[in-house]
Design a protein around this motif. Sequence first.
Motif, PDB file in Angstrom:
ATOM      1  N   PRO A  29       0.821  -1.202   0.000  1.00  0.00           N
ATOM      2  CA  PRO A  29       0.000   0.000   0.000  1.00  0.00           C
ATOM      3  C   PRO A  29       0.863   1.263   0.000  1.00  0.00           C
ATOM      4  O   PRO A  29       1.903   1.316   0.648  1.00  0.00           O
ATOM      5  CB  PRO A  29      -0.812  -0.118   1.286  1.00  0.00           C
ATOM      6  CG  PRO A  29      -0.100  -1.097   2.132  1.00  0.00           C
ATOM      7  CD  PRO A  29       0.721  -1.960   1.218  1.00  0.00           C
ATOM      8  N   SER A  31       1.820   4.871   1.121  1.00  0.00           N
ATOM      9  CA  SER A  31       1.602   5.478   2.426  1.00  0.00           C
ATOM     10  C   SER A  31       1.919   6.971   2.479  1.00  0.00           C
ATOM     11  O   SER A  31       1.640   7.609   3.473  1.00  0.00           O
ATOM     12  CB  SER A  31       2.414   4.751   3.489  1.00  0.00           C
ATOM     13  OG  SER A  31       3.798   4.869   3.213  1.00  0.00           O
ATOM     14  N   PHE A  92      -6.979  10.372   0.365  1.00  0.00           N
ATOM     15  CA  PHE A  92      -5.765  10.321   1.176  1.00  0.00           C
ATOM     16  C   PHE A  92      -5.871  11.310   2.334  1.00  0.00           C
ATOM     17  O   PHE A  92      -5.598  10.965   3.487  1.00  0.00           O
ATOM     18  CB  PHE A  92      -4.539  10.656   0.313  1.00  0.00           C
ATOM     19  CG  PHE A  92      -3.241  10.620   1.069  1.00  0.00           C
ATOM     20  CD1 PHE A  92      -2.473   9.469   1.087  1.00  0.00           C
ATOM     21  CD2 PHE A  92      -2.782  11.731   1.768  1.00  0.00           C
ATOM     22  CE1 PHE A  92      -1.278   9.423   1.796  1.00  0.00           C
ATOM     23  CE2 PHE A  92      -1.600  11.698   2.472  1.00  0.00           C
ATOM     24  CZ  PHE A  92      -0.844  10.541   2.489  1.00  0.00           C
ATOM     25  N   ILE A  95      -8.019  10.118   5.118  1.00  0.00           N
ATOM     26  CA  ILE A  95      -7.444   9.022   5.905  1.00  0.00           C
ATOM     27  C   ILE A  95      -6.301   9.521   6.786  1.00  0.00           C
ATOM     28  O   ILE A  95      -6.126   9.056   7.905  1.00  0.00           O
ATOM     29  CB  ILE A  95      -6.961   7.888   4.969  1.00  0.00           C
ATOM     30  CG1 ILE A  95      -8.153   7.274   4.260  1.00  0.00           C
ATOM     31  CG2 ILE A  95      -6.181   6.824   5.740  1.00  0.00           C
ATOM     32  CD1 ILE A  95      -7.781   6.314   3.144  1.00  0.00           C
ATOM     33  N   ASP A  96      -5.539  10.481   6.299  1.00  0.00           N
ATOM     34  CA  ASP A  96      -4.380  11.018   7.011  1.00  0.00           C
ATOM     35  C   ASP A  96      -4.852  11.936   8.144  1.00  0.00           C
ATOM     36  O   ASP A  96      -4.819  13.157   8.046  1.00  0.00           O
ATOM     37  CB  ASP A  96      -3.481  11.775   6.025  1.00  0.00           C
ATOM     38  CG  ASP A  96      -2.214  12.313   6.662  1.00  0.00           C
ATOM     39  OD1 ASP A  96      -1.837  11.844   7.759  1.00  0.00           O
ATOM     40  OD2 ASP A  96      -1.593  13.206   6.051  1.00  0.00           O
ATOM     41  N   ILE A 103       0.277   7.977   5.653  1.00  0.00           N
ATOM     42  CA  ILE A 103      -0.769   7.130   6.244  1.00  0.00           C
ATOM     43  C   ILE A 103      -0.079   6.103   7.137  1.00  0.00           C
ATOM     44  O   ILE A 103       0.661   5.245   6.656  1.00  0.00           O
ATOM     45  CB  ILE A 103      -1.590   6.397   5.163  1.00  0.00           C
ATOM     46  CG1 ILE A 103      -2.236   7.380   4.196  1.00  0.00           C
ATOM     47  CG2 ILE A 103      -2.628   5.475   5.803  1.00  0.00           C
ATOM     48  CD1 ILE A 103      -3.283   8.277   4.786  1.00  0.00           C
ATOM     49  N   PRO A 105      -0.009   2.891   9.896  1.00  0.00           N
ATOM     50  CA  PRO A 105      -0.815   1.662  10.004  1.00  0.00           C
ATOM     51  C   PRO A 105      -2.105   1.876  10.799  1.00  0.00           C
ATOM     52  O   PRO A 105      -3.146   1.317  10.443  1.00  0.00           O
ATOM     53  CB  PRO A 105       0.128   0.683  10.707  1.00  0.00           C
ATOM     54  CG  PRO A 105       1.503   1.147  10.305  1.00  0.00           C
ATOM     55  CD  PRO A 105       1.390   2.657  10.273  1.00  0.00           C
ATOM     56  N   GLU A 107      -3.867   4.708  11.005  1.00  0.00           N
ATOM     57  CA  GLU A 107      -4.790   5.457  10.158  1.00  0.00           C
ATOM     58  C   GLU A 107      -5.379   4.547   9.078  1.00  0.00           C
ATOM     59  O   GLU A 107      -6.569   4.636   8.763  1.00  0.00           O
ATOM     60  CB  GLU A 107      -4.083   6.648   9.502  1.00  0.00           C
ATOM     61  CG  GLU A 107      -3.742   7.755  10.492  1.00  0.00           C
ATOM     62  CD  GLU A 107      -2.801   8.796   9.936  1.00  0.00           C
ATOM     63  OE1 GLU A 107      -2.911   9.963  10.364  1.00  0.00           O
ATOM     64  OE2 GLU A 107      -1.943   8.463   9.079  1.00  0.00           O
ATOM     65  N   GLN A 108      -4.564   3.666   8.520  1.00  0.00           N
ATOM     66  CA  GLN A 108      -5.036   2.718   7.511  1.00  0.00           C
ATOM     67  C   GLN A 108      -6.081   1.782   8.113  1.00  0.00           C
ATOM     68  O   GLN A 108      -7.127   1.539   7.516  1.00  0.00           O
ATOM     69  CB  GLN A 108      -3.870   1.906   6.946  1.00  0.00           C
ATOM     70  CG  GLN A 108      -4.271   0.908   5.892  1.00  0.00           C
ATOM     71  CD  GLN A 108      -4.678   1.549   4.585  1.00  0.00           C
ATOM     72  OE1 GLN A 108      -4.214   2.627   4.242  1.00  0.00           O
ATOM     73  NE2 GLN A 108      -5.540   0.891   3.856  1.00  0.00           N
ATOM     74  N   ALA A 111      -9.361   3.601   8.641  1.00  0.00           N
ATOM     75  CA  ALA A 111     -10.075   3.795   7.373  1.00  0.00           C
ATOM     76  C   ALA A 111     -10.728   2.499   6.911  1.00  0.00           C
ATOM     77  O   ALA A 111     -11.875   2.498   6.463  1.00  0.00           O
ATOM     78  CB  ALA A 111      -9.113   4.315   6.305  1.00  0.00           C
ATOM     79  N   GLU A 112     -10.015   1.402   7.017  1.00  0.00           N
ATOM     80  CA  GLU A 112     -10.569   0.111   6.613  1.00  0.00           C
ATOM     81  C   GLU A 112     -11.755  -0.265   7.492  1.00  0.00           C
ATOM     82  O   GLU A 112     -12.743  -0.807   7.001  1.00  0.00           O
ATOM     83  CB  GLU A 112      -9.490  -0.965   6.653  1.00  0.00           C
ATOM     84  CG  GLU A 112      -8.461  -0.781   5.554  1.00  0.00           C
ATOM     85  CD  GLU A 112      -7.238  -1.663   5.709  1.00  0.00           C
ATOM     86  OE1 GLU A 112      -7.054  -2.278   6.784  1.00  0.00           O
ATOM     87  OE2 GLU A 112      -6.460  -1.725   4.756  1.00  0.00           O
ATOM     88  N   ARG A 119      -8.363  -5.080   8.425  1.00  0.00           N
ATOM     89  CA  ARG A 119      -7.256  -5.990   8.143  1.00  0.00           C
ATOM     90  C   ARG A 119      -7.333  -7.180   9.089  1.00  0.00           C
ATOM     91  O   ARG A 119      -7.810  -7.055  10.210  1.00  0.00           O
ATOM     92  CB  ARG A 119      -5.924  -5.289   8.381  1.00  0.00           C
ATOM     93  CG  ARG A 119      -5.566  -4.343   7.303  1.00  0.00           C
ATOM     94  CD  ARG A 119      -4.164  -3.850   7.520  1.00  0.00           C
ATOM     95  NE  ARG A 119      -3.785  -3.046   6.382  1.00  0.00           N
ATOM     96  CZ  ARG A 119      -2.616  -2.511   6.230  1.00  0.00           C
ATOM     97  NH1 ARG A 119      -1.693  -2.681   7.134  1.00  0.00           N
ATOM     98  NH2 ARG A 119      -2.339  -1.801   5.176  1.00  0.00           N
TER      99      ARG A 119
END
Length: 133
Positions: A29, A31, A92, A95-96, A103, A105, A107-108, A111-112, A119
């Motif tokens: 991904p 970042s 982006f 998410i940031d 980004i 982990p 923040e990722q 968002a997911e 994840r």
Amino acid sequence: MKKSVLAAAAFAGLAAAPLQAQPTAPSSPASTRAEVQQRVAQRFAIRDANHDGFLASDELGDSAAMAIAQLDADHDSKISLAEATTAMMALFDGIDADHDGTISPAEQAAAEARIGQPRPAPPPEPEPAPQPD
């Protein structure tokens, strides 16, 4: 935020799956802002089969209608690189959370979780061996 999530889903066909028989983009991904911009340009070029600078429904596959509905800002029934880049940079930025241009982990994962695609949990840490007294 809802529009960003919808744009992300619409862009999935452009950003995720390259055309068959085309080179694939890196799978890790992106970042940073620069990585996202580069990835969008690379994947756009892969999808732009006729090299006209636009993605039309025949170049977008199954997600064409959704992608065009969400990303076609000038309503010309095709997506330009500028439209794709603008949408992805807005995503982006959403998410940031700390606006540091990267980004993380966390923040990722956040968002997911918001779009219902968390994840997989990492494997548990091994417990430390008991120390003799």
